[in-house]
Write a protein that holds these residues in place. Structure first.
Motif, short mmCIF file in Angstrom:
data_model
loop_
_atom_site.label_atom_id
_atom_site.label_comp_id
_atom_site.label_asym_id
_atom_site.label_seq_id
_atom_site.Cartn_x
_atom_site.Cartn_y
_atom_site.Cartn_z
N TRP A 1 -16.55 4.95 69.67
CA TRP A 1 -15.56 5.98 69.33
C TRP A 1 -14.15 5.52 69.68
O TRP A 1 -13.20 5.73 68.90
N ILE A 2 -13.99 4.87 70.84
CA ILE A 2 -12.67 4.36 71.23
C ILE A 2 -12.21 3.30 70.25
O ILE A 2 -11.04 3.28 69.83
N MET A 3 -13.12 2.41 69.84
CA MET A 3 -12.77 1.38 68.86
C MET A 3 -12.33 2.01 67.54
O MET A 3 -11.35 1.57 66.91
N LYS A 4 -13.03 3.04 67.14
CA LYS A 4 -12.69 3.73 65.89
C LYS A 4 -11.30 4.35 65.97
O LYS A 4 -10.52 4.27 65.00
N LYS A 5 -10.98 4.96 67.11
CA LYS A 5 -9.66 5.57 67.27
C LYS A 5 -8.55 4.52 67.31
O LYS A 5 -7.47 4.72 66.75
N SER B 1 -7.78 3.32 63.88
CA SER B 1 -7.05 4.31 63.08
C SER B 1 -5.55 4.26 63.33
O SER B 1 -4.76 4.74 62.50
N LEU B 2 -5.13 3.66 64.45
CA LEU B 2 -3.70 3.61 64.77
C LEU B 2 -2.93 2.77 63.76
O LEU B 2 -1.77 3.07 63.43
N TRP B 3 -3.57 1.67 63.27
CA TRP B 3 -2.86 0.82 62.32
C TRP B 3 -3.57 0.75 60.97
O TRP B 3 -3.33 -0.18 60.19
N ALA B 4 -4.43 1.72 60.70
CA ALA B 4 -5.10 1.74 59.40
C ALA B 4 -4.07 1.88 58.28
O ALA B 4 -3.20 2.77 58.30
N GLY B 5 -4.12 0.99 57.30
CA GLY B 5 -3.20 1.01 56.17
C GLY B 5 -1.83 0.44 56.45
O GLY B 5 -0.96 0.47 55.58
N LYS B 6 -1.59 -0.05 57.67
CA LYS B 6 -0.27 -0.56 58.04
C LYS B 6 -0.24 -2.08 58.18
O LYS B 6 0.81 -2.66 58.47
N ILE B 7 -1.38 -2.76 58.00
CA ILE B 7 -1.45 -4.21 58.16
C ILE B 7 -1.12 -4.89 56.84
O ILE B 7 -1.61 -4.48 55.78
N ARG B 8 -0.33 -5.92 56.90
CA ARG B 8 0.04 -6.65 55.70
C ARG B 8 -1.19 -7.34 55.12
O ARG B 8 -2.05 -7.84 55.86
N VAL C 1 -6.60 -9.22 62.49
CA VAL C 1 -6.40 -8.05 63.34
C VAL C 1 -7.75 -7.43 63.74
O VAL C 1 -7.96 -7.07 64.90
N ASP C 2 -8.67 -7.34 62.79
CA ASP C 2 -9.97 -6.74 63.08
C ASP C 2 -10.72 -7.53 64.15
O ASP C 2 -11.31 -6.97 65.08
N MET C 3 -10.72 -8.86 64.00
CA MET C 3 -11.47 -9.69 64.94
C MET C 3 -10.87 -9.61 66.34
O MET C 3 -11.58 -9.40 67.34
N PHE C 4 -9.57 -9.77 66.44
CA PHE C 4 -8.94 -9.81 67.76
C PHE C 4 -8.92 -8.43 68.41
O PHE C 4 -9.06 -8.31 69.63
N SER C 5 -8.73 -7.38 67.63
CA SER C 5 -8.70 -6.04 68.22
C SER C 5 -10.06 -5.69 68.81
O SER C 5 -10.15 -5.17 69.93
N ALA C 6 -11.15 -6.00 68.08
CA ALA C 6 -12.49 -5.71 68.59
C ALA C 6 -12.82 -6.58 69.80
O ALA C 6 -13.40 -6.10 70.78
N GLY C 7 -12.42 -7.88 69.73
CA GLY C 7 -12.72 -8.78 70.84
C GLY C 7 -11.95 -8.41 72.10
O GLY C 7 -12.52 -8.35 73.20
N ILE C 8 -10.66 -8.13 71.95
CA ILE C 8 -9.83 -7.80 73.12
C ILE C 8 -10.25 -6.46 73.72
O ILE C 8 -10.43 -6.32 74.94
N LEU C 9 -10.41 -5.45 72.86
CA LEU C 9 -10.80 -4.14 73.36
C LEU C 9 -12.19 -4.16 73.97
O LEU C 9 -12.44 -3.56 75.03
N GLY C 10 -13.13 -4.89 73.32
CA GLY C 10 -14.48 -5.01 73.87
C GLY C 10 -14.48 -5.66 75.23
O GLY C 10 -15.17 -5.21 76.16
#
Length: 527
Positions: free
Chosen positions: A153-157, A160-167, A174-183
């Motif tokens: 749930w935290i990962m999903k939230k 959502s902070l940058w959904a649609g805002k990534i070039r 972004v997906d790989m690093f965000s999941a790895g860092i947050l995990g």
């Protein structure tokens, strides 16, 4: 063709709303446990066979670990340091310890993460689960059921902070690093913060069970468990509480009677055999087949409608369940792992050496006590039931309400005529049918098989008939068939489908209505 009963205009009662919420919570917990029950079974079989007290003791497969904690491998490193004989760490660890310590909790966390955020949530949940596991001193089954969905749930939230805002072109990075860092961050947090909390909670729950055992109060669990089963709250209690606590107890003592509290097939068999001998009408004719499915197949849901028809039978179920628990307490018996489904075959397969007498007697005595009490209840009301309408379900419920002295919303719902597909909607072609129950297994699978066979004989094998959990329903189906207590939840999952309520998946005139409609549609299409 029969038509659906009119929907009451009054909203659901608070009690009904609370029941639905608990059912949802139980279904959510069950969805984390049920898909992983084969892993629990595999661990139970390996434990039964290869630990020192097993059928085929094997130090390499069972692990040498701490002899005072069957299935544990906490003492492996110390034992290896003292051995100095060339034995490898894997030989000391074996299969039992790593499976219960790592595999099972990670599978549970992964399942919880997938429910919340699909594959991405499952991966992050698994990462965080490892941090929690390594920071604890007890198996983290309960912790996995919390940290898995929470981390997803935290990962999903965060996503959502940058959904649609990534070039464009940078999404994967972004997906790989965000999941790895947050995990990684949540795994560290779970190691230092969450693991000690869950360890403390597990200790408290274990102490409660120990206190009940010391004060000879364990049989009282049947007072809660048996009524909860009939109200379809068994998943919350069985998979959500008893299975994790039982698995932890196996690590400490080698077996647990908690696995038999909810899954003992004796009480259900006692009620069904009592109906076979002393019942009337449709209930009596369908009870023998239901008894086979319940006792051999392990599908306990098939006896719930029989109790709902005559609620006083819950006394028989409680007495039988308490007798089974008391028997296991007296004989010090239990199971190595969950009996899933609750079949006598699964029960015996999970029984360790030295516990067969107690386990078998717990099933036999719980059956006998339930049967005797249920027989007295059914026999005492037999004449009144016959006079009320020859065993008709609605008449039996009305008579039961009269005997009880007050009305019941649950009984009133069951007294409604069995609903069939709406005439107004019958022009919509039938292409897909789903049988939905709480866990998506068991009785719904049996009902799907029955209707599938009927459609095949009627020349309509092209209609897809499957079974699913209510929580997994999607709005891409033509007809949904559920037991009456779950119809409201099913409508939310598939709002555009037609919904049919039945009292018993194993026997319902609704099936003939569906087959007749399918045949008529086929005739119209060829004419």
């Amino acid at each position: 063709m029969s038509t659906a009963a009119a929907t009451p205009t009054t909203g659901p009662t608070r009690a009904k709303q609370a029941q639905v919420r608990v059912q949802r919570f139980g279904a959510f917990l069950s969805a984390m446990i049920m898909p992983n029950l084969p892993a629990f079974l595999a661990w139970g079989l390996i434990t039964s066979l290869f630990i020192a007290a097993g059928w085929l003791p094997n130090g390499i497969l069972g692990g040498f670990g701490d002899a005072d904690a069957p299935g544990s491998w906490q003492g492996a490193a110390t034992a290896l340091a003292q051995a100095d004989d060339g034995t490898t760490f894997q030989q000391y660890v074996g299969l039992v310890g790593p499976m219960v310590t790592y595999l099972l909790p990670i599978l549970i966390a992964n399942a919880g993460g997938r429910i919340v955020y699909k594959e991405r949530g499952g991966v992050v949940a698994s990462i965080v689960a490892v941090g929690m596991i390594t920071g604890s001193t007890v198996p983290m089954f309960l912790g996995a059921m919390v940290v898995g969905p929470l981390s997803a749930w935290i990962m999903k939230k965060v996503d959502s902070l940058w959904a649609g805002k990534i070039r464009p072109g940078f999404e994967m990075l972004v997906d790989m690093f965000s999941a790895g860092i947050l995990g990684a961050a949540m795994a560290v947090g779970a190691f230092f913060g969450f693991a000690p909390i869950i360890t403390g909670v597990s200790d408290v729950l274990g102490n409660v069970v120990s206190w009940m055992a010391d004060n000879h109060l364990l049989p009282l669990m049947a007072v809660v468990v048996e009524p909860a089963k009939v109200l379809f709250l068994n998943n919350a209690i069985g998979n959500g509480v008893l299975v994790p606590l039982g698995a932890q107890e196996v690590v400490e003592t080698g077996q647990s009677l908690l696995f038999l509290v909810e899954s003992n097939p004796g009480p259900g068999l006692g009620i069904l055999i009592a109906y076979t001998v002393f019942g009337i009408g449709a209930a009596r004719s369908s009870a023998p087949g239901a008894a086979i499915v319940q006792f051999i197949g392990g599908i306990h849901e098939v006896y719930f409608p029989f109790v709902l028809m005559k609620p006083t039978l819950i006394v028989a179920a409680i007495a039988g369940g308490a007798t089974g628990i008391a028997t296991n307490v007296v004989f010090g018996s239990g199971l190595r792992g969950p009996a899933a489904p609750g079949s006598i075959i699964a029960v015996l397969a999970a029984t360790p050496r030295g516990s067969f007498l107690g386990v078998v007697l717990s099933v036999v005595l719980s059956f006998a006590v339930t049967f005797l009490i249920a027989a007295v209840i059914l026999r005492a009301s037999r004449k009144r039931d016959l006079a009320a309408g020859g065993g008709d379900l609605a008449a039996a419920i009305a008579q039961t309400e009269a005997n009880k002295g007050k009305s019941s919303s649950a009984l009133g719902a069951m007294a409604a005529s069995q609903a069939g597909p709406d005439e107004a909607a019958s022009d919509r072609p039938l292409r897909s049918i789903v049988f939905a129950c709480d866990a998506g297994m068991g009785s719904s699978a049996m009902g799907a098989s029955i209707l599938r066979d009927k459609l095949k004989k009627a020349g309509r094998p092209d209609i897809t008939v499957v079974n699913k959990a209510v929580a997994n329903l999607e709005d891409d189906v033509d007809l949904v068939i559920t037991q009456r207590e779950l119809t409201d939840r099913a409508r939310r999952g598939a709002p555009s489908a037609r919904h049919v309520s039945v009292d018993n998946f194993l026997s319902s005139p609704v099936y003939d209505d569906v087959v007749r409609e399918a045949a008529q549609q086929s005739e119209r299409s060829t004419s």
